[in-house]
Design a protein around this motif. Structure first.
Motif, PDB file in Angstrom:
ATOM      1  N   GLU A 111      -7.217   3.952   6.729  1.00  0.00           N
ATOM      2  CA  GLU A 111      -7.210   5.180   7.787  1.00  0.00           C
ATOM      3  C   GLU A 111      -5.713   5.203   8.319  1.00  0.00           C
ATOM      4  O   GLU A 111      -5.244   6.240   8.584  1.00  0.00           O
ATOM      5  N   GLN A 112      -4.977   3.965   8.504  1.00  0.00           N
ATOM      6  CA  GLN A 112      -3.609   3.821   9.203  1.00  0.00           C
ATOM      7  C   GLN A 112      -2.675   4.092   8.179  1.00  0.00           C
ATOM      8  O   GLN A 112      -1.485   4.618   8.572  1.00  0.00           O
ATOM      9  N   ALA A 113      -3.005   4.109   6.799  1.00  0.00           N
ATOM     10  CA  ALA A 113      -2.095   4.411   5.600  1.00  0.00           C
ATOM     11  C   ALA A 113      -1.856   6.123   5.919  1.00  0.00           C
ATOM     12  O   ALA A 113      -2.793   6.822   6.022  1.00  0.00           O
ATOM     13  N   ASP A 114      -0.709   6.579   5.360  1.00  0.00           N
ATOM     14  CA  ASP A 114      -0.331   8.108   5.154  1.00  0.00           C
ATOM     15  C   ASP A 114      -0.652   8.383   3.683  1.00  0.00           C
ATOM     16  O   ASP A 114       0.244   8.265   2.903  1.00  0.00           O
ATOM     17  N   ILE A 115      -1.868   8.612   3.371  1.00  0.00           N
ATOM     18  CA  ILE A 115      -2.252   9.115   1.982  1.00  0.00           C
ATOM     19  C   ILE A 115      -2.567  10.195   2.070  1.00  0.00           C
ATOM     20  O   ILE A 115      -3.161  10.897   2.522  1.00  0.00           O
ATOM     21  N   PRO A 116      -1.814  10.802   1.036  1.00  0.00           N
ATOM     22  CA  PRO A 116      -2.209  12.317   0.852  1.00  0.00           C
ATOM     23  C   PRO A 116      -3.712  12.966   0.464  1.00  0.00           C
ATOM     24  O   PRO A 116      -4.072  11.878  -0.217  1.00  0.00           O
ATOM     25  N   ALA A 117      -4.070  13.851   0.648  1.00  0.00           N
ATOM     26  CA  ALA A 117      -5.340  14.330   0.267  1.00  0.00           C
ATOM     27  C   ALA A 117      -5.593  14.428  -0.986  1.00  0.00           C
ATOM     28  O   ALA A 117      -6.771  14.432  -1.620  1.00  0.00           O
ATOM     29  N   ASP A 118      -4.568  14.670  -2.074  1.00  0.00           N
ATOM     30  CA  ASP A 118      -4.855  14.726  -3.129  1.00  0.00           C
ATOM     31  C   ASP A 118      -5.004  13.574  -4.133  1.00  0.00           C
ATOM     32  O   ASP A 118      -4.983  13.568  -5.381  1.00  0.00           O
ATOM     33  N   ILE A 119      -4.721  12.327  -3.469  1.00  0.00           N
ATOM     34  CA  ILE A 119      -5.069  11.092  -4.137  1.00  0.00           C
ATOM     35  C   ILE A 119      -6.293  10.588  -3.728  1.00  0.00           C
ATOM     36  O   ILE A 119      -6.677  10.549  -2.674  1.00  0.00           O
ATOM     37  N   ARG A 120      -7.143  10.295  -4.887  1.00  0.00           N
ATOM     38  CA  ARG A 120      -8.371   9.726  -4.645  1.00  0.00           C
ATOM     39  C   ARG A 120      -8.177   8.261  -4.247  1.00  0.00           C
ATOM     40  O   ARG A 120      -7.547   7.531  -5.095  1.00  0.00           O
ATOM     41  N   VAL A 121      -8.793   7.759  -3.179  1.00  0.00           N
ATOM     42  CA  VAL A 121      -8.984   6.375  -2.832  1.00  0.00           C
ATOM     43  C   VAL A 121     -10.177   5.814  -2.975  1.00  0.00           C
ATOM     44  O   VAL A 121     -11.442   6.299  -2.366  1.00  0.00           O
ATOM     45  N   VAL A 122     -10.461   4.747  -3.423  1.00  0.00           N
ATOM     46  CA  VAL A 122     -11.622   3.945  -3.540  1.00  0.00           C
ATOM     47  C   VAL A 122     -11.503   2.577  -2.874  1.00  0.00           C
ATOM     48  O   VAL A 122     -10.518   1.823  -2.955  1.00  0.00           O
ATOM     49  N   GLN A 123     -12.389   2.313  -1.777  1.00  0.00           N
ATOM     50  CA  GLN A 123     -12.366   0.957  -1.423  1.00  0.00           C
ATOM     51  C   GLN A 123     -13.145  -0.204  -1.768  1.00  0.00           C
ATOM     52  O   GLN A 123     -14.401   0.117  -1.968  1.00  0.00           O
TER      53      GLN A 123
ATOM     54  N   LEU B 191       0.822  -1.339   0.013  1.00  0.00           N
ATOM     55  CA  LEU B 191      -0.074  -0.038  -0.003  1.00  0.00           C
ATOM     56  C   LEU B 191       0.714   1.246  -0.101  1.00  0.00           C
ATOM     57  O   LEU B 191       0.672   2.142  -0.587  1.00  0.00           O
ATOM     58  N   ASP B 192       1.964   1.173   0.799  1.00  0.00           N
ATOM     59  CA  ASP B 192       2.686   2.517   0.823  1.00  0.00           C
ATOM     60  C   ASP B 192       3.511   2.616  -0.521  1.00  0.00           C
ATOM     61  O   ASP B 192       3.564   3.800  -0.971  1.00  0.00           O
ATOM     62  N   PHE B 193       3.856   1.479  -1.261  1.00  0.00           N
ATOM     63  CA  PHE B 193       4.449   1.508  -2.659  1.00  0.00           C
ATOM     64  C   PHE B 193       3.377   2.120  -3.553  1.00  0.00           C
ATOM     65  O   PHE B 193       3.570   2.994  -4.447  1.00  0.00           O
ATOM     66  N   ALA B 194       2.113   1.698  -3.430  1.00  0.00           N
ATOM     67  CA  ALA B 194       1.090   2.162  -4.289  1.00  0.00           C
ATOM     68  C   ALA B 194       0.917   3.593  -4.222  1.00  0.00           C
ATOM     69  O   ALA B 194       0.570   4.353  -5.298  1.00  0.00           O
ATOM     70  N   ILE B 195       0.849   4.094  -2.841  1.00  0.00           N
ATOM     71  CA  ILE B 195       0.639   5.542  -2.847  1.00  0.00           C
ATOM     72  C   ILE B 195       1.745   6.371  -3.369  1.00  0.00           C
ATOM     73  O   ILE B 195       1.697   7.378  -3.989  1.00  0.00           O
ATOM     74  N   GLU B 196       3.003   5.899  -3.427  1.00  0.00           N
ATOM     75  CA  GLU B 196       4.231   6.508  -3.838  1.00  0.00           C
ATOM     76  C   GLU B 196       4.093   6.559  -5.336  1.00  0.00           C
ATOM     77  O   GLU B 196       4.251   7.741  -6.179  1.00  0.00           O
ATOM     78  N   SER B 197       3.558   5.386  -5.903  1.00  0.00           N
ATOM     79  CA  SER B 197       3.364   5.286  -7.229  1.00  0.00           C
ATOM     80  C   SER B 197       2.340   6.162  -7.843  1.00  0.00           C
ATOM     81  O   SER B 197       2.374   6.824  -8.934  1.00  0.00           O
ATOM     82  N   ALA B 198       1.007   6.300  -6.959  1.00  0.00           N
ATOM     83  CA  ALA B 198      -0.037   6.903  -7.367  1.00  0.00           C
ATOM     84  C   ALA B 198       0.251   8.610  -7.658  1.00  0.00           C
ATOM     85  O   ALA B 198      -0.272   9.275  -8.259  1.00  0.00           O
ATOM     86  N   ARG B 199       0.830   8.937  -6.729  1.00  0.00           N
ATOM     87  CA  ARG B 199       1.430  10.410  -6.834  1.00  0.00           C
ATOM     88  C   ARG B 199       2.451  10.762  -7.856  1.00  0.00           C
ATOM     89  O   ARG B 199       1.966  11.697  -8.410  1.00  0.00           O
ATOM     90  N   ALA B 200       3.215   9.803  -8.205  1.00  0.00           N
ATOM     91  CA  ALA B 200       4.032  10.104  -9.376  1.00  0.00           C
ATOM     92  C   ALA B 200       3.277   9.965 -10.748  1.00  0.00           C
ATOM     93  O   ALA B 200       3.452  10.635 -11.668  1.00  0.00           O
TER      94      ALA B 200
END
Length: 316
Positions: A249-261, A195-204
């Motif tokens: 919620e426990q992940a550090d996801i920036p506000a500008d990344i849209r997340v769908v569960q 999930l951390d790797f996905a967050i990094e990739s989504a930002r880029a």
């Protein structure tokens, strides 16, 4: 070729790509170049070769070895030029390396500090995989770096069964119809790293993240208040939604990344294979099964590598 857009330097490391002239390796290199157009990452094309090619007798002198290396380097350059055709790729971000070593060895050594190792997937039958393995599988289970496996898809191979998906296109398409990154979570440490790797990739990559938790009754036991109770599907779905929401919620996801569960009542492999029809990439953690366990028990990652339609990134 169209003019290349100038990119600011990427904060991510390079994409180390295994190339050898096969269709699968072209798919991997093309994928990496397309990623670079978006992220600005450097692409490092790596050709690990042995003297099994039709290059004549084993070189007997330094001059002969130089002749062989010249031929190999020319092939590598030609492959890179061919892969970049029609892609708005900045060739100043391309690095070419040929190494007299097995392909897996070269990628493991050179790709150790890369952001990702990228390889194409060769199609092999079950018996062949048992005895020979494959470079993509060997890398997935040996590398400490995330490994992305790219499949060259032939639409004629899609079967009716594979078209019957438990996850619809409408559910998985990202904002502005940009295919999302789908990351599998289950509460394990490998899935947290994925999930951390996905967050990094989504930002880029400027993509949405779809976080998928595939649940079965047996996997919910540790989250249930009554140890011996067997929940209904509705109760299980409610528990799964709470578990998934907590993980996000426990992940550090920036506000500008849209997340769908997505909490899906399904075997993990099936849910991810279904999602792969509409994902830009599937990202998941590796549970680190030993080679014997992989053959006897199988693993979600191995099933996904065999049948996913989207590239698959395995994070250790």
């Amino acid at each position: 070729m169209t003019d290349v857009t100038t990119h600011t330097p990427s904060p991510l490391g390079e994409l180390a790509v295994g190339v050898d002239g096969t269709a699968e390796s072209f798919a991997a290199l093309e994928w990496a170049m397309k990623e670079s157009v978006v992220t600005g990452q450097k692409v490092h094309a790596i050709y690990g070769w042995t003297h099994s090619w039709n290059l004549g007798d084993e070189p007997a002198s330094s001059e002969d070895w130089q002749r062989v290396r010249t031929i190999i380097n020319a092939d590598l350059r030609q492959w890179a030029d061919q892969a970049s055709e029609g892609i708005n790729f900045d060739k100043s971000l391309l690095k070419l390396t040929s190494v007299h070593a097995a392909g897996t060895t070269a990628l493991l050594d050179i790709g150790e500090r890369a952001h990702q190792i990228v390889v194409g997937r060769r199609t092999m039958g079950t018996v062949a995989r048992w005895f020979l393995g494959s470079m993509s599988e060997n890398l997935v289970y040996q590398a400490s770096t995330p490994v992305t496996v790219v499949r060259a898809i032939n639409d004629s191979t899609i079967t009716r069964e594979q078209q019957q998906s438990s996850v619809s296109e409408e559910e998985l398409l990202g904002s502005e119809h940009r295919l999302p990154l789908v990351v599998a979570v289950d509460g394990s440490q490998p899935s947290v790293r994925a999930l951390d790797f996905a967050i990094e990739s989504a930002r880029a990559e400027h993509r949405d993240i779809h976080v998928l938790y595939a649940w079965q009754t047996k996997t919910l036991g540790r989250y249930m208040e009554h140890e011996h109770a067997v929940p209904s599907v509705e109760e299980g779905q409610s528990i799964a939604h709470r578990v998934l929401n907590t993980l996000v919620e426990q992940a550090d996801i920036p506000a500008d990344i849209r997340v769908v569960q997505h909490a899906i009542h399904s075997a993990p492999a099936k849910a991810l294979i279904d999602a792969s029809h509409y994902a830009h990439r599937i990202i998941m953690g590796s549970r680190g099964l030993g080679k014997f366990d992989q053959h006897i028990l199988g693993s979600v990652s191995r099933k996904l590598l065999d049948t996913s339609w989207a590239p698959v990134t395995i994070v250790h």
